[in-house]
Design a protein around this motif. Structure first.
Motif, PDB file in Angstrom:
ATOM      1  N   ARG A 108       0.831  -1.205   0.000  1.00 51.48           N
ATOM      2  CA  ARG A 108       0.000   0.000   0.000  1.00 51.48           C
ATOM      3  C   ARG A 108       0.866   1.255   0.000  1.00 51.48           C
ATOM      4  N   MET A 109       1.941   1.238   0.790  1.00 49.17           N
ATOM      5  CA  MET A 109       2.812   2.403   0.856  1.00 49.17           C
ATOM      6  C   MET A 109       3.545   2.617  -0.468  1.00 49.17           C
ATOM      7  N   LEU A 110       3.898   1.523  -1.137  1.00 49.00           N
ATOM      8  CA  LEU A 110       4.607   1.630  -2.410  1.00 49.00           C
ATOM      9  C   LEU A 110       3.698   2.130  -3.533  1.00 49.00           C
ATOM     10  N   THR A 111       2.456   1.706  -3.521  1.00 51.85           N
ATOM     11  CA  THR A 111       1.593   1.969  -4.678  1.00 51.85           C
ATOM     12  C   THR A 111       0.696   3.192  -4.522  1.00 51.85           C
ATOM     13  N   ASP A 112       0.409   3.579  -3.283  1.00 51.27           N
ATOM     14  CA  ASP A 112      -0.456   4.740  -3.049  1.00 51.27           C
ATOM     15  C   ASP A 112       0.430   5.963  -2.808  1.00 51.27           C
ATOM     16  N   VAL A 113       0.756   6.653  -3.875  1.00 54.05           N
ATOM     17  CA  VAL A 113       1.693   7.772  -3.797  1.00 54.05           C
ATOM     18  C   VAL A 113       1.140   8.895  -2.933  1.00 54.05           C
ATOM     19  N   ASP A 114      -0.165   9.125  -2.999  1.00 59.40           N
ATOM     20  CA  ASP A 114      -0.762  10.196  -2.192  1.00 59.40           C
ATOM     21  C   ASP A 114      -0.657   9.871  -0.697  1.00 59.40           C
ATOM     22  N   LEU A 115      -0.927   8.618  -0.340  1.00 60.45           N
ATOM     23  CA  LEU A 115      -0.807   8.205   1.057  1.00 60.45           C
ATOM     24  C   LEU A 115       0.632   8.363   1.535  1.00 60.45           C
ATOM     25  N   ARG A 116       1.552   7.886   0.723  1.00 62.82           N
ATOM     26  CA  ARG A 116       2.967   7.965   1.111  1.00 62.82           C
ATOM     27  C   ARG A 116       3.394   9.418   1.292  1.00 62.82           C
ATOM     28  N   GLY A 117       2.952  10.295   0.399  1.00 68.02           N
ATOM     29  CA  GLY A 117       3.312  11.700   0.504  1.00 68.02           C
ATOM     30  C   GLY A 117       2.724  12.355   1.742  1.00 68.02           C
ATOM     31  N   ALA A 118       1.452  12.040   2.046  1.00 65.46           N
ATOM     32  CA  ALA A 118       0.818  12.627   3.228  1.00 65.46           C
ATOM     33  C   ALA A 118       1.495  12.142   4.501  1.00 65.46           C
ATOM     34  N   MET A 119       1.852  10.863   4.534  1.00 59.60           N
ATOM     35  CA  MET A 119       2.517  10.337   5.729  1.00 59.60           C
ATOM     36  C   MET A 119       3.932  10.877   5.857  1.00 59.60           C
ATOM     37  N   ALA A 120       4.596  11.114   4.741  1.00 60.99           N
ATOM     38  CA  ALA A 120       5.925  11.719   4.793  1.00 60.99           C
ATOM     39  C   ALA A 120       5.855  13.135   5.355  1.00 60.99           C
ATOM     40  N   GLN A 121       4.833  13.891   4.944  1.00 62.59           N
ATOM     41  CA  GLN A 121       4.675  15.247   5.467  1.00 62.59           C
ATOM     42  C   GLN A 121       4.388  15.230   6.969  1.00 62.59           C
ATOM     43  N   ALA A 122       3.517  14.310   7.399  1.00 66.17           N
ATOM     44  CA  ALA A 122       3.216  14.200   8.824  1.00 66.17           C
ATOM     45  C   ALA A 122       4.452  13.779   9.603  1.00 66.17           C
ATOM     46  N   SER A 123       5.213  12.843   9.054  1.00 69.79           N
ATOM     47  CA  SER A 123       6.446  12.391   9.699  1.00 69.79           C
ATOM     48  C   SER A 123       7.418  13.544   9.884  1.00 69.79           C
ATOM     49  N   SER A 124       7.562  14.360   8.857  1.00 71.76           N
ATOM     50  CA  SER A 124       8.479  15.497   8.930  1.00 71.76           C
ATOM     51  C   SER A 124       8.049  16.489  10.004  1.00 71.76           C
ATOM     52  N   ARG A 125       6.728  16.728  10.125  1.00 68.76           N
ATOM     53  CA  ARG A 125       6.231  17.652  11.149  1.00 68.76           C
ATOM     54  C   ARG A 125       6.522  17.115  12.549  1.00 68.76           C
ATOM     55  N   PHE A 126       6.225  15.848  12.759  1.00 67.55           N
ATOM     56  CA  PHE A 126       6.485  15.266  14.076  1.00 67.55           C
ATOM     57  C   PHE A 126       7.980  15.211  14.359  1.00 67.55           C
ATOM     58  N   GLY A 127       8.765  14.889  13.339  1.00 67.64           N
ATOM     59  CA  GLY A 127      10.210  14.816  13.527  1.00 67.64           C
ATOM     60  C   GLY A 127      10.821  16.128  13.943  1.00 67.64           C
ATOM     61  N   ALA A 128      10.311  17.229  13.391  1.00 71.04           N
ATOM     62  CA  ALA A 128      10.848  18.554  13.719  1.00 71.04           C
ATOM     63  C   ALA A 128      10.570  18.940  15.164  1.00 71.04           C
ATOM     64  N   ALA A 129       9.555  18.320  15.782  1.00 72.38           N
ATOM     65  CA  ALA A 129       9.170  18.673  17.151  1.00 72.38           C
ATOM     66  C   ALA A 129       9.741  17.730  18.199  1.00 72.38           C
ATOM     67  N   LEU A 130      10.527  16.744  17.785  1.00 73.24           N
ATOM     68  CA  LEU A 130      11.071  15.777  18.744  1.00 73.24           C
ATOM     69  C   LEU A 130      12.067  16.445  19.695  1.00 73.24           C
ATOM     70  N   PRO A 131      12.150  15.955  20.932  1.00 73.02           N
ATOM     71  CA  PRO A 131      13.116  16.529  21.876  1.00 73.02           C
ATOM     72  C   PRO A 131      14.553  16.214  21.459  1.00 73.02           C
ATOM     73  N   SER A 132      15.476  17.064  21.895  1.00 75.60           N
ATOM     74  CA  SER A 132      16.902  16.828  21.662  1.00 75.60           C
ATOM     75  C   SER A 132      17.457  15.977  22.803  1.00 75.60           C
ATOM     76  N   TRP A 133      18.696  15.533  22.638  1.00 79.03           N
ATOM     77  CA  TRP A 133      19.343  14.794  23.726  1.00 79.03           C
ATOM     78  C   TRP A 133      19.600  15.705  24.922  1.00 79.03           C
ATOM     79  N   ASP A 134      19.830  16.985  24.680  1.00 78.80           N
ATOM     80  CA  ASP A 134      19.975  17.928  25.795  1.00 78.80           C
ATOM     81  C   ASP A 134      18.681  18.005  26.594  1.00 78.80           C
ATOM     82  N   ASP A 135      17.537  17.992  25.900  1.00 77.74           N
ATOM     83  CA  ASP A 135      16.243  18.004  26.582  1.00 77.74           C
ATOM     84  C   ASP A 135      16.086  16.768  27.471  1.00 77.74           C
ATOM     85  N   ALA A 136      16.460  15.595  26.921  1.00 75.25           N
ATOM     86  CA  ALA A 136      16.329  14.351  27.675  1.00 75.25           C
ATOM     87  C   ALA A 136      17.233  14.364  28.910  1.00 75.25           C
TER      88      ALA A 136
END
Length: 355
Positions: free
Chosen positions: A313-341
Motif C-alpha cells: 500500500r505504501m509503495l503503490t499509493d503515492v498520495d498516502l505515502r506523501g501525506a505520511m511523509a509530510q506528517a512524519s516530517s512535522r512530528f520529527g521537527a518537534a522531537l526533543p533533543s538529547w539535551d532536553d532528555a
C-alpha cells in the motif's frame, strides 16, 4: 545551584550500536555536559544472565557507592542483579528500564519467571524509575505495582539530520528505497520483513537492512533466509555501517520498515521521523506511542502477509505515502533533543529524596 552528583552503571561496552546503549550513553554524556559529577560504572557484559564473577564485581562496585551519590542503573542489570545486593546499597537507586526483562520475547518460562521475581523485588529497593515510553510506564504500574509518582518518562533525544536531504530527494526519483535499521536479533523481526519483501518482487523497489550482527546465530539464519527467498540484488544485508552511511541511507530512503516483535521504545522510529519517512511497523509494545498514526501503518506482529500488504500500500499509493511523509516530517521537527532528555534526568536527580 549545586548539581546533584550521581553514578551510572552500564554493563559491557556502552558504545555498542543498539538503541538501549545509545540512549544511555547519550544521557550519561548529557548529564556530564551539564557540569554534573557523574561517574560511569562499567559492569560485566554478561548481564542479564550474569556470570558469578560479574555478579560479584557488581556487588563490590555498587555497595561501595556513597549515600550522597544516587545510582542510575541500566535495566539489564537492574532486572537480573541479586536483590540482596540492592538491599545492602547505601546510595539511592534510580532504575532505567527500557522494558521489563520479563517481557522480552523468546524467553523460556523459567527465565521469564526469574526475571519477573527479581524485577519485582528490586523495585522495592528503588527510589525512582526512568522509562523511555508511556507503554513501559503503564507496564510497571499494571504488572509491578509501581506508583505513577515514582516514574518519569524520558523520551530519547533525536539528532537533526546531518546530511543534505535534497541529495536524498534526487535519489528518490529512482526505485523506492525501503530502509530498515535494527540489530540482528530475533526481536527486530528482520525475518518477517524478508518474507514480506519476497511477496513484493513484482513491485519496483530496493531495500537495505542496517544493523550489527549482534546475535551471530540469528544473523546467519537471516543470511540463509535471504538466499532461500532469492532476494539477492533487491535486498542488501548491510550489517553495521558508519554514521555517515546510515545518515545517507535515511536521506535516500522513501519508506522506513521494521517488522519488530516488541519495542520498549525504538529510537530508530524517531530517526525515521526526523528524516520525514513514512513508517511501516507493528502494533506492539511502545510502537503505537512512538509512531504517530498519521505518519505510519502498523500491523500485527509476526504476520508477514499483513506486513507485505502494508508495504504494498505504501509503495503503490503515492498520495498516502506523501501525506505520511509530510506528517512524519512535522512530528520529527518537534522531537526533543538529547539535551532536553538529559535535562529531565538531571531534574529527577536534583529532586531525588533518599528513601
Amino acid at each position: 545551584m549545586i548539581l546533584q552528583k550521581a553514578a551510572f552503571a552500564i554493563p559491557g561496552d556502552y558504545t555498542t550500536l543498539t538503541g538501549g546503549y545509545i540512549y544511555e550513553r547519550r544521557l550519561l554524556e548529557g548529564l556530564q555536559a551539564q557540569g554534573r559529577d557523574v561517574a560511569h560504572i562499567v559492569l560485566g557484559g554478561s548481564f542479564p544472565t550474569p556470570t558469578a564473577a560479574d555478579m560479584a564485581d557488581a556487588a563490590a562496585q555498587l555497595t561501595a557507592l556513597a549515600p550522597d551519590r544516587p545510582l542510575i542503573m541500566d535495566g539489564l542489570v537492574f532486572g537480573s542483579i541479586d536483590p540482596n545486593i540492592l538491599a545492602r546499597m547505601a546510595a539511592p537507586i534510580v532504575a532505567m528500564i527500557h522494558h521489563p526483562l520479563a517481557h522480552e520475547s523468546g524467553l523460556d518460562a523459567g527465565l521469564r519467571a526469574h526475571f519477573l521475581e527479581t524485577e519485582r523485588a528490586n523495585l522495592t529497593h528503588t527510589a525512582h524509575v526512568l522509562v523511555p515510553s508511556p507503554h513501559t510506564a503503564a507496564l510497571l504500574q499494571s504488572d509491578y505495582g509501581v506508583e505513577a509518582s515514582r516514574i518519569t518518562i524520558v523520551r530519547p533525544g533525536t539528532d537533526r539530520p546531518g546530511v543534505d536531504l535534497s541529495c536524498g530527494q534526487r535519489a528518490k526519483a529512482t526505485s523506492p528505497l525501503i530502509l530498515s535499521v535494527g540489530i540482528a536479533h530475533p526481536r527486530k523481526g528482520h525475518d518477517i520483513l524478508l518474507r514480506a519483501l519476497s511477496m513484493l518482487l513484482h513491485r519496483d523497489w530496493q531495500a537495505v537492512i542496517i544493523g550489527s550482527r549482534y546475535d551471530e546465530g540469528h544473523a546467519r539464519a537471516l543470511d540463509a533466509l535471504h538466499a532461500y527467498l532469492g532476494l539477492a540484488g533487491r535486498v542488501k544485508l548491510a550489517g553495521r555501517v558508519s554514521a555517515d552511511e546510515l545518515a545517507q541511507n535515511y536521506a535516500d530512503a522513501q519508506i522506513f520498515a521494521l517488522a519488530t516483535r516488541y519495542e520498549g521504545y525504538g529510537i530508530v522510529f524517531d530517526e525515521a521521523l526526523s528524516y520525514g519517512l513514512p513508517i511501516v511497523s507493528c502494533n506492539t509494545g511502545a510502537v503505537p506511542d512512538t509512531v504517530p498514526s498519521t505518519a505510519g501503518l502498523l500491523v500485527p506482529a509476526e504476520n508477514a502477509d499483513a506486513f507485505a500488504n502494508a508495504l504494498d500500500r505504501m509503495l503503490t499509493d503515492v498520495d498516502l505515502r506523501g501525506a505520511m511523509a509530510q506528517a512524519s516530517s512535522r512530528f520529527g521537527a518537534a522531537l526533543p533533543s538529547w539535551d532536553d532528555a538529559a535535562a529531565l534526568v538531571g531534574t529527577v536527580l536534583d529532586r531525588l529524596v533518599r528513601l
